[in-house]
Design a protein around this motif. Structure first.
Motif, PDB file in Angstrom:
ATOM      1  N   ALA A  11       3.458 -29.721  17.636  1.00 30.65           N
ATOM      2  CA  ALA A  11       3.885 -28.332  17.750  1.00 30.65           C
ATOM      3  C   ALA A  11       2.711 -27.357  17.792  1.00 30.65           C
ATOM      4  N   PHE A  12       1.664 -27.638  17.028  1.00 28.77           N
ATOM      5  CA  PHE A  12       0.585 -26.668  16.850  1.00 28.77           C
ATOM      6  C   PHE A  12      -0.787 -27.208  17.235  1.00 28.77           C
ATOM      7  N   GLY A  13      -0.793 -28.287  17.995  1.00 32.16           N
ATOM      8  CA  GLY A  13      -2.058 -28.946  18.309  1.00 32.16           C
ATOM      9  C   GLY A  13      -3.049 -28.073  19.045  1.00 32.16           C
ATOM     10  N   ARG A  14      -2.560 -27.137  19.876  1.00 29.60           N
ATOM     11  CA  ARG A  14      -3.491 -26.290  20.633  1.00 29.60           C
ATOM     12  C   ARG A  14      -4.391 -25.495  19.689  1.00 29.60           C
ATOM     13  N   LYS A  15      -3.806 -24.866  18.681  1.00 24.45           N
ATOM     14  CA  LYS A  15      -4.634 -24.066  17.781  1.00 24.45           C
ATOM     15  C   LYS A  15      -5.275 -24.910  16.680  1.00 24.45           C
ATOM     16  N   LEU A  16      -4.587 -25.949  16.231  1.00 25.13           N
ATOM     17  CA  LEU A  16      -5.171 -26.786  15.188  1.00 25.13           C
ATOM     18  C   LEU A  16      -6.311 -27.639  15.730  1.00 25.13           C
ATOM     19  N   GLY A  17      -6.234 -27.970  17.016  1.00 26.98           N
ATOM     20  CA  GLY A  17      -7.249 -28.841  17.596  1.00 26.98           C
ATOM     21  C   GLY A  17      -8.645 -28.263  17.526  1.00 26.98           C
ATOM     22  N   VAL A  18      -8.766 -26.948  17.641  1.00 25.50           N
ATOM     23  CA  VAL A  18     -10.078 -26.305  17.569  1.00 25.50           C
ATOM     24  C   VAL A  18     -10.687 -26.497  16.189  1.00 25.50           C
ATOM     25  N   ALA A  19      -9.849 -26.468  15.166  1.00 20.83           N
ATOM     26  CA  ALA A  19     -10.348 -26.573  13.793  1.00 20.83           C
ATOM     27  C   ALA A  19     -10.417 -28.005  13.285  1.00 20.83           C
ATOM     28  N   LEU A  20      -9.465 -28.856  13.711  1.00 21.08           N
ATOM     29  CA  LEU A  20      -9.345 -30.176  13.084  1.00 21.08           C
ATOM     30  C   LEU A  20      -9.422 -31.340  14.061  1.00 21.08           C
TER      31      LEU A  20
END
Length: 208
Positions: free
Chosen positions: A26-35
């Motif tokens: 669901a949130f991989g686009r924004k979480l991917g930058v951080a994690l």
């Protein structure tokens, strides 16, 4: 309406990886930058979950989580992991910029407020009513803890989520334009929405 799920509080101890998978989808686009990368990010989320900070939708046999709604209350949210955890998991050089991105995503509840961390439903089960059931359970949790409202943020590229929230009593109170995040995280505006919880007041003490 999906009649073959059970709504429960807290993530089963054996289901951390399932929840991490749903969150990343669901949130991989924004979480991917951080994690990111994805495998590492999902492992980090699963490792640092606060299992008691969510409502979940389970299959009838209880073996699989098909929906999750995380929330912040009493100083803890569903997704954990502090500065030390990030630096330990990613190293100092790669960890510091990731912490800066995570800080941009951080939301702190005000007194008498429950803040949702996010809602994620198995893609195969979307449109079956699970999201609404989870939002109803979150509102019940908020009322039991003396919160006067539930707060969440929705990004401009997710109109389907916003429509769901509006159908369940959330109203937009503020939109922040974030063009500086468009290239980095994929969205250019964030709208804060509130749902009032009847019969409560901010003067009631929230329990952990």
């Amino acid at each position: 309406m999906d009649s073959v799920v059970a709504i429960r509080r807290s993530v089963p101890q054996s289901a951390g990886e399932q929840v991490a998978e749903l969150y990343w989808e669901a949130f991989g686009r924004k979480l991917g930058v951080a994690l990111g990368p994805p495998e590492r990010g999902r492992a980090f989320i699963a490792r640092h979950l606060h299992h008691d900070r969510a409502a979940v939708a389970l299959t009838p046999d209880g073996d699989r989580v098909v929906g999750v709604a995380g929330y912040q209350l009493g100083g803890r949210g569903l997704t954990g992991g502090g500065v030390r955890d990030v630096l330990s998991g990613y190293g100092l050089f790669r960890g510091l910029p990731r912490l800066a991105v995570l800080a941009l995503l951080e939301r702190t509840p005000e007194p008498g407020e429950l803040v949702m961390d996010g809602i994620a439903v198995d893609p195969a089960r979307r449109g079956t009513g699970i999201g609404g059931l989870l939002l109803t359970e979150i509102a019940t949790i908020a009322a039991e803890h003396g919160c006067s409202r539930v707060r969440l943020d929705v990004i401009d590229v997710n109109p389907r989520a916003r429509a769901l929230y509006e159908r369940h009593g959330f109203t937009a109170v503020h939109t922040e334009q974030t063009p500086y995040l468009k290239g980095l995280l994929g969205f250019g505006a964030v709208t804060t929405m509130h749902r009032a919880i009847p019969g409560t007041s901010t003067g009631k003490e929230q329990q952990p």
